[in-house]
Design an enzyme around this catalytic site. Sequence first.
Site, PDB file in Angstrom:
ATOM      1  N   LYS A 121      -4.305  -5.418   4.354  1.00  0.00           N
ATOM      2  CA  LYS A 121      -4.895  -4.087   4.474  1.00  0.00           C
ATOM      3  C   LYS A 121      -5.747  -3.950   5.734  1.00  0.00           C
ATOM      4  O   LYS A 121      -5.910  -2.853   6.251  1.00  0.00           O
ATOM      5  CB  LYS A 121      -5.682  -3.737   3.224  1.00  0.00           C
ATOM      6  CG  LYS A 121      -4.750  -3.607   2.020  1.00  0.00           C
ATOM      7  CD  LYS A 121      -5.338  -2.916   0.839  1.00  0.00           C
ATOM      8  CE  LYS A 121      -4.280  -2.605  -0.204  1.00  0.00           C
ATOM      9  NZ  LYS A 121      -3.697  -3.820  -0.834  1.00  0.00           N
TER      10      LYS A 121
HETATM   11  C1  PLP Z   1      -2.475  -3.875  -1.511  1.00  0.00           C
HETATM   12  C2  PLP Z   1      -1.785  -5.173  -1.629  1.00  0.00           C
HETATM   13  C3  PLP Z   1      -0.421  -5.262  -1.946  1.00  0.00           C
HETATM   14  C4  PLP Z   1       0.438  -4.055  -2.274  1.00  0.00           C
HETATM   15  O1  PLP Z   1       0.662  -3.235  -1.161  1.00  0.00           O
HETATM   16  P1  PLP Z   1       1.156  -1.730  -1.371  1.00  0.00           P
HETATM   17  O2  PLP Z   1       1.035  -1.105  -0.038  1.00  0.00           O
HETATM   18  O3  PLP Z   1       0.193  -1.120  -2.365  1.00  0.00           O
HETATM   19  O4  PLP Z   1       2.543  -1.763  -1.883  1.00  0.00           O
HETATM   20  C5  PLP Z   1       0.169  -6.521  -1.988  1.00  0.00           C
HETATM   21  N1  PLP Z   1      -0.554  -7.645  -1.767  1.00  0.00           N
HETATM   22  C6  PLP Z   1      -1.878  -7.591  -1.458  1.00  0.00           C
HETATM   23  C7  PLP Z   1      -2.609  -8.875  -1.247  1.00  0.00           C
HETATM   24  C8  PLP Z   1      -2.543  -6.365  -1.375  1.00  0.00           C
HETATM   25  O5  PLP Z   1      -3.857  -6.336  -1.078  1.00  0.00           O
END
Ligand code: PLP
Length: 478
Positions: A121
């Site tokens: 993120k």
């Molecule tokens: C947010 C997240 C996901 C999922 O990603 P999306 O964009 O919601 O599909 C997968 N793994 C981790 C570690 C995350 O923080």
Amino acid sequence: MRYISTRGQSPALSFSDILLGGLAPDGGLYLPESYPQIGRAELDAWRHLGYAELAFEILSRFIDDIPAEDLRALCERTYTPAVYCHTRAGDDAADITPVKWLEPGRLALLELSNGPTLAFKDMAMQLLGNLFEYVLDKRNDSINILGATSGDTGSAAEYAMRGKHGVQVFMLSPHGRMSAFQRAQMYSLQDDNIHNIAVTGMFDDAQDIVKAVSNDHAFKARYKIGAVNSINWGRVAAQVVYYFKGYFAATESNDQQIAFAVPSGNFGNICAGHIARMMGLPVAKLILATNENDVLDEFFRTGIYRPRKTAETHATSSPSMDISKASNFERFVFDLVGRDPEVVRELWASVDAGGAFDLTKTAFWSQIGDFGFVSGSSSHADRLATIRMCDQKYTTVIDTHTADGLKVALEHPQSGVATLVLETALPAKFEETIVEALGRKPERPADLRDIEQLPQRVEVMAADVNAVKAFIVRHLER
Ligand SMILES: *Cc1c(COP(=O)(O)O)cnc(C)c1O
């Protein structure tokens, strides 16, 4: 470049206009009117660019209301080795998103978790922090971000927004429910514009408070309450970049194709992969992986999209994918149904009423093969077995979400095409499950080794909307 709503009943807007908002007024999600098309000439010209330059080239195709030199400077300030410093790839740190081969030429991790909060993120959120500050400065405006988090999103938002002028962050978390590491990550921030509120309740209670405040339109307008959730278009656009970067890093020429395996929850990450493919990146397959919360896997296997209720959502050991309503999925369905907003409105009339839809009953399902998706799901036992296998066979410790991606990738072997598994978090973030799988703790980046010892700043509060509102007012009218 104008942005339109998937529900077709909101005016088209510019990038800067949609950057700070959430849903379109008609309840839809914003998408560009058309996807910029990337041809062979651009692929050839971009193949050897560094991350920041590539980000500028791609984002400038989506953003035409920020002067090019300013956008370039924002990309350069965001994508630096100093920010993405947690790589385990040694000398490749300057790559920002290094590729780590497990089986040379066949299978690799695309490292996306080297940022400040050790999860992918940070890739988009860090850019968003700089974009918010830039646009707010230009407009002499400000925003107060209110959010609820059970871990990853909240900390990524706080690390992206810390110290930014014009931005205050009020982040609710469930008191005593996050890991010691997660608490330390968020609560040790001492910046004046970051406010941590631990509510005595569960994540859903925190989420309900955010919804209640957002539904108080007078309060929301008066105190300029905003959000940075996963439907934010700026985040999706920023994520498109690493699909291109990963492709260039893992292939030798632009004649080759590639596959990506993506641990998925809200469909934000893989939506960016879909867009990269629609732009012309040679993507053979997008391999979608879920955990026990398998709404999206079910859709790609059966054509039925059936979001689950909160009570039906399992708490798993890949918690950032514990999502049963994929907020970005509507963007993909808009493309799948030939960008017809009337069809999207009809489908989501059932979803928004708590129901489901079945695309196999429509002519659109016959198009699904054109989009390159395959899918699978993973369980706790699969996760442990995959973490063990990866450690033994490839001497690489992966986190629980990445393990879900690798497990499903191995179920869909590609011939003649390399598969990149997107590494969405570092194992240090999920120590407990790593210990369960391997009998030892994962390595933790040196700069975070003693993070639990740092002084923490957090306001503990009852799960009460009025108490949270009063806290916000007190801090803004100071
Ligand atoms: C947010 C997240 C996901 C999922 O990603 P999306 O964009 O919601 O599909 C997968 N793994 C981790 C570690 C995350 O923080």
